[in-house]
Design a protein around this motif. Structure first.
Motif, mmCIF file in Angstrom:
data_model
loop_
_atom_site.group_PDB
_atom_site.id
_atom_site.type_symbol
_atom_site.label_atom_id
_atom_site.label_comp_id
_atom_site.label_asym_id
_atom_site.label_seq_id
_atom_site.Cartn_x
_atom_site.Cartn_y
_atom_site.Cartn_z
ATOM 1 N N VAL A 74 19.589 -78.331 -26.649
ATOM 2 C CA VAL A 74 18.934 -77.028 -26.513
ATOM 3 C C VAL A 74 18.530 -76.845 -25.063
ATOM 4 N N VAL A 75 18.966 -75.739 -24.458
ATOM 5 C CA VAL A 75 18.706 -75.488 -23.041
ATOM 6 C C VAL A 75 18.452 -73.996 -22.839
ATOM 7 N N ASN A 76 17.675 -73.642 -21.834
ATOM 8 C CA ASN A 76 17.497 -72.224 -21.515
ATOM 9 C C ASN A 76 18.858 -71.564 -21.314
ATOM 10 N N ASP A 77 19.010 -70.367 -21.833
ATOM 11 C CA ASP A 77 20.331 -69.729 -21.862
ATOM 12 C C ASP A 77 20.985 -69.619 -20.490
ATOM 13 N N VAL A 78 20.179 -69.495 -19.424
ATOM 14 C CA VAL A 78 20.752 -69.375 -18.083
ATOM 15 C C VAL A 78 21.512 -70.636 -17.673
ATOM 16 N N TYR A 79 21.174 -71.775 -18.272
ATOM 17 C CA TYR A 79 21.832 -73.039 -17.928
ATOM 18 C C TYR A 79 22.906 -73.456 -18.940
ATOM 19 N N ALA A 80 23.207 -72.601 -19.909
ATOM 20 C CA ALA A 80 24.139 -72.983 -20.975
ATOM 21 C C ALA A 80 25.521 -73.328 -20.425
ATOM 22 N N GLY A 81 26.028 -72.524 -19.493
ATOM 23 C CA GLY A 81 27.350 -72.795 -18.927
ATOM 24 C C GLY A 81 27.397 -74.104 -18.183
ATOM 25 N N VAL A 98 15.493 -85.751 -33.290
ATOM 26 C CA VAL A 98 15.323 -84.791 -32.205
ATOM 27 C C VAL A 98 14.544 -85.483 -31.094
ATOM 28 N N ILE A 99 15.043 -85.353 -29.863
ATOM 29 C CA ILE A 99 14.368 -85.956 -28.708
ATOM 30 C C ILE A 99 13.962 -84.847 -27.757
ATOM 31 N N ASP A 100 12.656 -84.676 -27.601
ATOM 32 C CA ASP A 100 12.133 -83.708 -26.646
ATOM 33 C C ASP A 100 12.003 -84.388 -25.292
ATOM 34 N N MET A 101 12.856 -84.010 -24.351
ATOM 35 C CA MET A 101 12.821 -84.579 -23.010
ATOM 36 C C MET A 101 12.101 -83.670 -22.010
ATOM 37 N N GLN A 102 11.522 -82.568 -22.521
ATOM 38 C CA GLN A 102 10.770 -81.656 -21.663
ATOM 39 C C GLN A 102 9.280 -81.983 -21.680
ATOM 40 N N GLY A 103 8.758 -82.246 -22.864
ATOM 41 C CA GLY A 103 7.368 -82.674 -22.984
ATOM 42 C C GLY A 103 6.343 -81.563 -22.882
ATOM 43 N N LEU A 104 6.738 -80.331 -23.188
ATOM 44 C CA LEU A 104 5.814 -79.197 -23.158
ATOM 45 C C LEU A 104 5.592 -78.665 -24.574
ATOM 46 N N LEU A 105 4.567 -77.853 -24.749
ATOM 47 C CA LEU A 105 4.273 -77.302 -26.069
ATOM 48 C C LEU A 105 5.460 -76.518 -26.603
ATOM 49 N N LYS A 106 6.086 -75.711 -25.741
ATOM 50 C CA LYS A 106 7.229 -74.911 -26.189
ATOM 51 C C LYS A 106 8.357 -75.792 -26.692
ATOM 52 N N SER A 107 8.704 -76.824 -25.937
ATOM 53 C CA SER A 107 9.815 -77.695 -26.352
ATOM 54 C C SER A 107 9.454 -78.491 -27.600
#
Length: 324
Positions: free
Chosen positions: A35-42, A80-89
């Motif tokens: 899962v990545v922000n859409d701007v970085y999908a490509g 699931v592995i959250d590698m961002q570590g923020l509330l949103k992720s």
């Protein structure tokens, strides 16, 4: 085993996660989705170890949320592995409804409330790559081999070599070495080595680049807004050297093995410098750095003014070495 990685941004942070993801995929024989922000999908599609990309719609989230959740829950993930570590992720990790959720030691904003396990002990005095590798170690995988598996095509560049990329503008004004210093550096490298300069940046860099181009003596190519994120690994491989502020292109270049000279001011190269040995950090000795601030409390950005073009030119020539 089906594993979902959540690492939403930023450009450099995505690359910091690659060695851990590779170790997990290889040793656990896992199918990896991301899962990545859409701007970085490509760009994320260039990561060899990833099977499927799930774009997170940062804009118009409420409108696009139902479709995003359907994509998130298409597969029954074992982990699931959250590698961002923020509330949103962490909320995204929980929404995936996996059997187990792991989080990083550097988590904040209460993200730990959604994890089944936290991987490693918090230690900010090391590189971000090593922080994320704690997760791979927690899972018992082999982390001795640090690799950044990417798939890309290397373009043919037509300007004379050595071809030097210059990323002169970052999102923080306090990270930006003065334009005059970049101009002096580029001109000196042209005089000494006949270097060609490729100015790298997004559309927002166009005006800034125009102020530089008119003062450069040698061949220059303006890449402002012309380099798609997905094409950046290949482009970085094609150039001979990158000179940059502390910004995302540094980590792309380091990942593909292109030497980097990085000017550091308010941030810490121990954490966010280019990973690997074939690079040089240029940093002034000031008592206030690193301050991690977007505004200079002293008002003079002393940490950057103490860095001379001569130091950068010397480092660049040393790294170019056998390429000349």
């Amino acid at each position: 085993m089906k594993i979902l990685i959540i690492k939403l941004s930023s450009l450099g942070d995505l690359f910091h996660a690659l060695p851990a993801v590779h170790a997990i995929k290889k040793d656990m024989n896992a199918e990896i989705d991301w899962v990545v922000n859409d701007v970085y999908a490509g760009l994320t599609q260039k990561f060899e170890d990833v099977s499927e990309i799930i774009p997170f719609p940062r804009n118009n989230l409420m409108k696009n949320l139902p479709a995003f959740l359907r994509n998130l829950r298409k597969k029954n993930y074992d982990l699931v592995i959250d590698m961002q570590g923020l509330l949103k992720s962490a909320l995204i990790a929980k929404a995936a409804k996996a059997k187990k959720i792991l989080g990083p030691s550097f988590q904040r904003e209460g993200a730990f409330l959604f994890y089944d396990e936290i991987c490693g002990k918090k230690n900010k005095n090391r590189h971000a790559v090593e922080e994320i590798l704690d997760i791979a170690k927690h899972l018992g995988t082999n982390t001795k081999e640090i690799t950044f598996p990417l798939k890309y095509e290397t373009p043919i560049l037509n300007e004379p070599s050595p071809r030097i990329g210059v990323a002169a503008l970052s999102r923080w004004a306090t990270k930006n070495w003065p334009a005059e210093c970049f101009i002096d550096t580029a001109n000196k490298l042209y005089e000494l080595k006949g270097a060609s300069i490729y100015l790298i940046g997004g559309k927002e860099s166009a005006d800034f680049h125009r102020t530089i181009i008119g003062k450069l003596k040698g061949p220059v190519v303006d890449m402002a807004g012309k380099l798609e994120l997905a094409d950046m690994p290949g482009f970085m491989k094609a150039i001979d050297l990158l000179i940059s502020n502390d910004s995302g292109p540094v980590h792309v270049a380091a990942a593909v093995g292109t030497p980097v000279v990085v000017i550091f001011g308010p941030t810490d190269p121990i954490r966010t410098g280019p990973y690997g040995k074939n690079n040089r950090i240029i940093k002034a000795s000031t008592s206030c750095s690193p301050c991690f601030s977007r505004t200079c409390r002293r008002g003079n950005v002393e940490c950057l003014k103490g860095i001379t073009p001569e130091k950068v030119v010397e480092a660049a020539i040393e790294l170019l070495g056998s390429k000349l």
